[in-house]
Design an enzyme around this catalytic site. Structure first.
Site, PDB file in Angstrom:
ATOM      1  CD  GLU A  60     -10.337   4.794   0.361  1.00 61.48           C
ATOM      2  OE1 GLU A  60     -10.778   3.704   0.804  1.00 61.48           O
ATOM      3  OE2 GLU A  60      -8.714   5.441  -0.355  1.00 61.48           O
ATOM      4  CG  ASP A  61      -8.035   7.569  -3.165  1.00 65.41           C
ATOM      5  OD1 ASP A  61      -8.885   7.510  -1.810  1.00 65.41           O
ATOM      6  OD2 ASP A  61      -7.446   6.579  -3.441  1.00 65.41           O
ATOM      7  CE  LYS A 110      -7.410   2.983   1.170  1.00 62.92           C
ATOM      8  NZ  LYS A 110      -7.216   4.139   2.105  1.00 62.92           N
ATOM      9  CG  ASN A 152      -1.346   9.321   1.309  1.00 60.93           C
ATOM     10  OD1 ASN A 152      -2.055   9.542   0.346  1.00 60.93           O
ATOM     11  ND2 ASN A 152      -2.142   8.918   2.260  1.00 60.93           N
ATOM     12  CE1 TYR A 202      -3.881   1.057  -0.840  1.00 61.38           C
ATOM     13  CE2 TYR A 202      -3.398   2.771   1.329  1.00 61.38           C
ATOM     14  CZ  TYR A 202      -3.869   2.114  -0.270  1.00 61.38           C
ATOM     15  OH  TYR A 202      -5.195   2.963   0.297  1.00 61.38           O
ATOM     16  CG  ASP A 222     -10.746   4.784   3.765  1.00 60.20           C
ATOM     17  OD1 ASP A 222     -10.474   4.192   5.547  1.00 60.20           O
ATOM     18  OD2 ASP A 222      -9.188   4.381   3.782  1.00 60.20           O
ATOM     19  CG  ASP A 223     -10.981   8.933  -0.073  1.00 60.95           C
ATOM     20  OD1 ASP A 223      -9.141   9.053   0.591  1.00 60.95           O
ATOM     21  OD2 ASP A 223     -11.850   8.333  -0.576  1.00 60.95           O
ATOM     22  NE  ARG A 272      -8.042  12.988  -3.068  1.00 62.90           N
ATOM     23  CZ  ARG A 272      -8.843  11.164  -2.746  1.00 62.90           C
ATOM     24  NH1 ARG A 272      -7.627  10.624  -2.501  1.00 62.90           N
ATOM     25  NH2 ARG A 272      -9.507  11.532  -1.493  1.00 62.90           N
TER      26      ARG A 272
HETATM   27  P1  NAI Z   1      -9.692  16.294  -2.188  1.00 59.93           P
HETATM   28  O1  NAI Z   1      -9.072  16.889  -3.687  1.00 59.93           O
HETATM   29  O2  NAI Z   1     -11.160  16.411  -1.942  1.00 59.93           O
HETATM   30  O3  NAI Z   1      -9.328  17.860  -1.722  1.00 59.93           O
HETATM   31  C1  NAI Z   1      -7.873  19.078  -1.484  1.00 59.93           C
HETATM   32  C2  NAI Z   1      -8.021  20.180  -1.002  1.00 59.93           C
HETATM   33  O4  NAI Z   1      -6.904  20.640  -0.862  1.00 59.93           O
HETATM   34  C3  NAI Z   1      -9.635  20.921  -1.531  1.00 59.93           C
HETATM   35  O5  NAI Z   1     -10.072  21.468  -0.944  1.00 59.93           O
HETATM   36  C4  NAI Z   1      -8.189  22.084  -1.842  1.00 59.93           C
HETATM   37  O6  NAI Z   1      -8.475  23.021  -2.033  1.00 59.93           O
HETATM   38  C5  NAI Z   1      -6.774  22.016  -1.319  1.00 59.93           C
HETATM   39  N1  NAI Z   1      -5.665  22.366  -1.654  1.00 59.93           N
HETATM   40  C6  NAI Z   1      -5.069  22.211  -3.054  1.00 59.93           C
HETATM   41  N2  NAI Z   1      -4.218  22.728  -3.178  1.00 59.93           N
HETATM   42  C7  NAI Z   1      -3.891  23.649  -2.315  1.00 59.93           C
HETATM   43  C8  NAI Z   1      -2.707  24.820  -1.890  1.00 59.93           C
HETATM   44  N3  NAI Z   1      -1.882  24.645  -2.925  1.00 59.93           N
HETATM   45  N4  NAI Z   1      -3.361  25.152  -0.651  1.00 59.93           N
HETATM   46  C9  NAI Z   1      -4.641  25.136  -0.200  1.00 59.93           C
HETATM   47  N5  NAI Z   1      -5.378  24.310  -0.121  1.00 59.93           N
HETATM   48  C10 NAI Z   1      -5.034  23.547  -2.062  1.00 59.93           C
HETATM   49  O7  NAI Z   1      -8.845  15.385  -1.548  1.00 59.93           O
HETATM   50  P2  NAI Z   1      -8.607  14.957  -0.549  1.00 59.93           P
HETATM   51  O8  NAI Z   1     -10.114  13.392  -0.644  1.00 59.93           O
HETATM   52  O9  NAI Z   1      -9.658  15.687   0.800  1.00 59.93           O
HETATM   53  O10 NAI Z   1      -7.495  14.274   0.353  1.00 59.93           O
HETATM   54  C11 NAI Z   1      -6.059  15.054   0.470  1.00 59.93           C
HETATM   55  C12 NAI Z   1      -4.919  14.721   0.845  1.00 59.93           C
HETATM   56  O11 NAI Z   1      -5.259  14.015   2.134  1.00 59.93           O
HETATM   57  C13 NAI Z   1      -4.956  13.385   0.106  1.00 59.93           C
HETATM   58  O12 NAI Z   1      -3.442  13.354  -0.414  1.00 59.93           O
HETATM   59  C14 NAI Z   1      -4.709  11.912   0.264  1.00 59.93           C
HETATM   60  O13 NAI Z   1      -3.436  11.611  -0.249  1.00 59.93           O
HETATM   61  C15 NAI Z   1      -5.112  12.644   1.892  1.00 59.93           C
HETATM   62  N6  NAI Z   1      -5.062  11.563   2.448  1.00 59.93           N
HETATM   63  C16 NAI Z   1      -4.908  10.908   3.730  1.00 59.93           C
HETATM   64  C17 NAI Z   1      -5.264   9.989   4.433  1.00 59.93           C
HETATM   65  C18 NAI Z   1      -3.938   9.299   5.381  1.00 59.93           C
HETATM   66  O14 NAI Z   1      -5.113   8.233   5.976  1.00 59.93           O
HETATM   67  N7  NAI Z   1      -3.451  10.349   5.993  1.00 59.93           N
HETATM   68  C19 NAI Z   1      -6.446   9.557   4.011  1.00 59.93           C
HETATM   69  C20 NAI Z   1      -7.509  10.178   2.896  1.00 59.93           C
HETATM   70  C21 NAI Z   1      -6.728  11.203   3.062  1.00 59.93           C
END
Ligand code: NAI
Length: 549
Positions: A237-238, A166, A400, A95, A260-261, A148
């Site tokens: 997911e994603d 997953k 990530n 993963y 899950d997100d 995404r």
């Molecule tokens: P999403 O696409 O729904 O949201 C991304 C957000 O970031 C949007 O609101 C966007 O406007 C904002 N953004 C983008 N560029 C930006 C910038 N330069 N400055 C400020 N804000 C900015 O994505 P989602 O689902 O919310 O996931 C976001 C991240 O979180 C991904 O990298 C994902 O891999 C990670 N994630 C981590 C998890 C974990 O367990 N650690 C679980 C789920 C997601």
């Protein structure tokens, strides 16, 4: 004699039956395998030794990933035995973070089909397509449209690697038996020009449809699942942030679904926040949160956090007033006209700003949470601003894969002069700073969704609720011993992940029974009940393999 209807070479081609070099003489005779495998009977430990040796000859994690998927295609038991023998070593290969690269190259490294691929061109026939899956009792479908993928954006069909990975974690981390799991890619096209022009791309060569068209396709899929696999829970997911939130709202009260997100990320981050308050000697309700990113992960976490605060006696309005968000267009505040319905509760009265450091100085958060997909966004100025207003700034860099983390632990500890309480979405090595060793925890939802999945599997829960993710978060937090908390570790160690998740699943299962959502009889001993359902990566006995059958 047959093994579940299979005989001879067919047994070797079935990864759930194949024992490779471990068939006994009696099995070889009974199943017509004499001469089709080397004339030895190896132990599972010896087979594992060979796998480890072969893995040792691979130069990159992507090569190790390809090797392991190939192993899974041929010998499921040996694959899970390998991964479960050392989760801390193998989870990052099957993963995060390797899966990111594996997805980007999905069409190029593709060997064998795995799971299902359902195109929007099959509309009207989805139920028929689902019936092609050979396993009739499917309990989990993990589904993406590739919208995404991690922090990598729209990968279209290359995102099919995500549900595959997953679902492996359901088994490897929480012992959900693999035969009940179905990875699914819903192909509605992609807007990724690079892949649309790649001859080896494995998806529809068209751009994404209008949202209404996509949702009517997803409606047909979700309804068909109820018909074909009535005990199935659908794990989204994603998907892009808006789709993730909207599709969850659309189905959550009607069917057994979760995202899950939205919910898993929220559960795991809540666990980290709970443990950060233990280190600081405060309570969740004393904290103020500023998110960088206002997508599905941010909204899911903020909503779950507010539910947890409400459960502790706060009003919803007051809870929401503790949460601020900052996205690509700046601080979410009341005068913004571009906000989605689900973002508005977190848009408070505040002067507009596009400067994150200025927002920190004005809002004075105790915790910042990076879910922005922007690697390095928590730069030195950000960490220093947090350190100026907080004795122990909490910095959660959750995006990530690795290069998308908003800051590394080394940066957080160095720039805060050892004051930061830090976790990331991916695994980082311990950091030595100023004579101290800090253990950066991994806020990865693999501590949550497999355990919640196991609880759903064992109880046959009819629905998935937010309370289940709050309970899972609390259970994960409770399993970090004080001596590790002292070193800044917010999450349990990965080496013991199965046992941690059994305990978490038992707590969630109890909640399922308490909520009247279960379809099975309540047991007296919840942990024993969960253990009874746990898959073990051991070859089936001769009777199970059909020799005596
Ligand atoms: P999403 O696409 O729904 O949201 C991304 C957000 O970031 C949007 O609101 C966007 O406007 C904002 N953004 C983008 N560029 C930006 C910038 N330069 N400055 C400020 N804000 C900015 O994505 P989602 O689902 O919310 O996931 C976001 C991240 O979180 C991904 O990298 C994902 O891999 C990670 N994630 C981590 C998890 C974990 O367990 N650690 C679980 C789920 C997601």
């Amino acid at each position: 004699m047959t093994s579940r209807g299979k005989h001879g070479i067919e047994v070797l081609y079935d990864p759930s039956l194949n024992k490779s070099t471990a068939f006994t003489e009696a099995e070889k005779q009974a199943l017509g395998l004499v001469g089709l495998v080397p004339d030895v009977t190896e132990t599972e430990d010896l087979q594992l030794q060979r796998v480890m040796m072969q893995l040792g000859h691979k130069n990159t994690d992507l090569e190790r990933y390809i090797y392991l998927i190939n192993l899974l295609d041929h010998n499921e038991t040996l694959f899970y035995r390998t991964v479960m023998s050392d989760p801390a070593r193998f989870l990052p290969i099957v993963y995060d973070p390797t899966i990111g690269e594996a997805c980007q190259k999905f069409g190029h490294i593709y060997r064998q089909p795995r799971g299902m691929y359902l195109s929007i061109t099959r509309r009207g026939k989805v139920e028929e397509v689902l019936k092609n899956w050979p396993q009739k009792d499917v309990r989990f479908i993990c589904v993406t449209d590739g919208g995404r993928i991690l922090g990598l954006g729209d990968l279209g069909a290359n995102g099919a690697g995500i549900p595959i990975g997953k679902l492996q974690l359901y088994t490897a981390c929480a012992g959900v038996p693999p035969q009940y799991l179905l990875p699914m890619y819903l192909d509605a096209g992609t807007n990724n020009e690079h892949y649309l022009h790649d001859p080896l791309y494995l998806g529809l060569r068209r751009t994404r449809p209008a949202t209404s068209e996509l949702y009517s396709f997803v409606d047909e899929f979700v309804e068909a699942v109820q018909e074909v696999f009535p005990k199935c829970c659908i794990h989204f997911e994603d998907w892009t942030g808006a789709d993730a939130v909207h599709l969850l709202q659309r189905y959550r009260d009607k069917y057994c679904v979760y995202n899950d997100d939205v919910q898993g990320t929220a559960g795991i981050t809540l666990a980290g926040m709970i443990n950060a308050t233990k280190i600081k000697g405060t309570k969740l309700k004393d904290e103020k949160y500023l998110f960088l990113g206002a997508g599905s992960a941010a909204i899911g976490l903020a909503n779950l956090l507010c539910s947890a605060l409400v459960a502790q006696g706060m009003s919803l309005k007051e809870a929401q007033s503790r949460v601020y968000m900052f996205d690509i267009n700046g601080l979410l505040e009341a005068s913004r006209t571009d906000l989605l319905d689900f973002q508005k509760p977190y848009a408070h009265k505040h002067a507009p700003t596009r400067d994150f450091v200025a927002a920190i100085e004005s809002i004075k958060p105790t915790t910042i949470i990076g879910v922005s997909t922007v690697g390095g966004a928590f730069n030195q100025k950000v960490v220093e601003a947090m350190s100026k207003i907080n004795q122990r700034p909490v910095i959660l860099a959750l995006s990530n894969p690795t290069e998308k983390a908003e800051c590394t632990p080394e940066q957080a500890y160095t720039w805060s002069k050892g004051k930061a309480i830090y976790a990331a979405g991916v695994q980082f090595a311990p950091v030595h700073y100023n004579g101290q060793t800090f253990l950066p925890g991994q806020a990865n939802n693999f501590y949550i969704f497999p355990a919640v999945g196991m609880a759903i599997f064992a109880t046959q829960s009819k629905r998935v609720t937010d309370e289940m993710f709050i309970e899972a978060g609390q259970a994960v937090a409770d399993q970090v011993p004080p001596e590790l908390l002292k070193q800044g570790l917010l999450y349990p160690l990965q080496s013991n992940v199965l046992e941690t998740e059994i305990q978490t699943a038992a707590r969630v299962a109890k909640l399922v029974f308490d909520s009247g959502l279960s379809r099975v009889t309540r047991p007296d001993d919840m942990v024993a009940f969960i253990r009874k359902h746990v898959y073990k990566p051991e070859y089936r006995t001769e009777a199970r393999a059909g020799v005596a059958a």
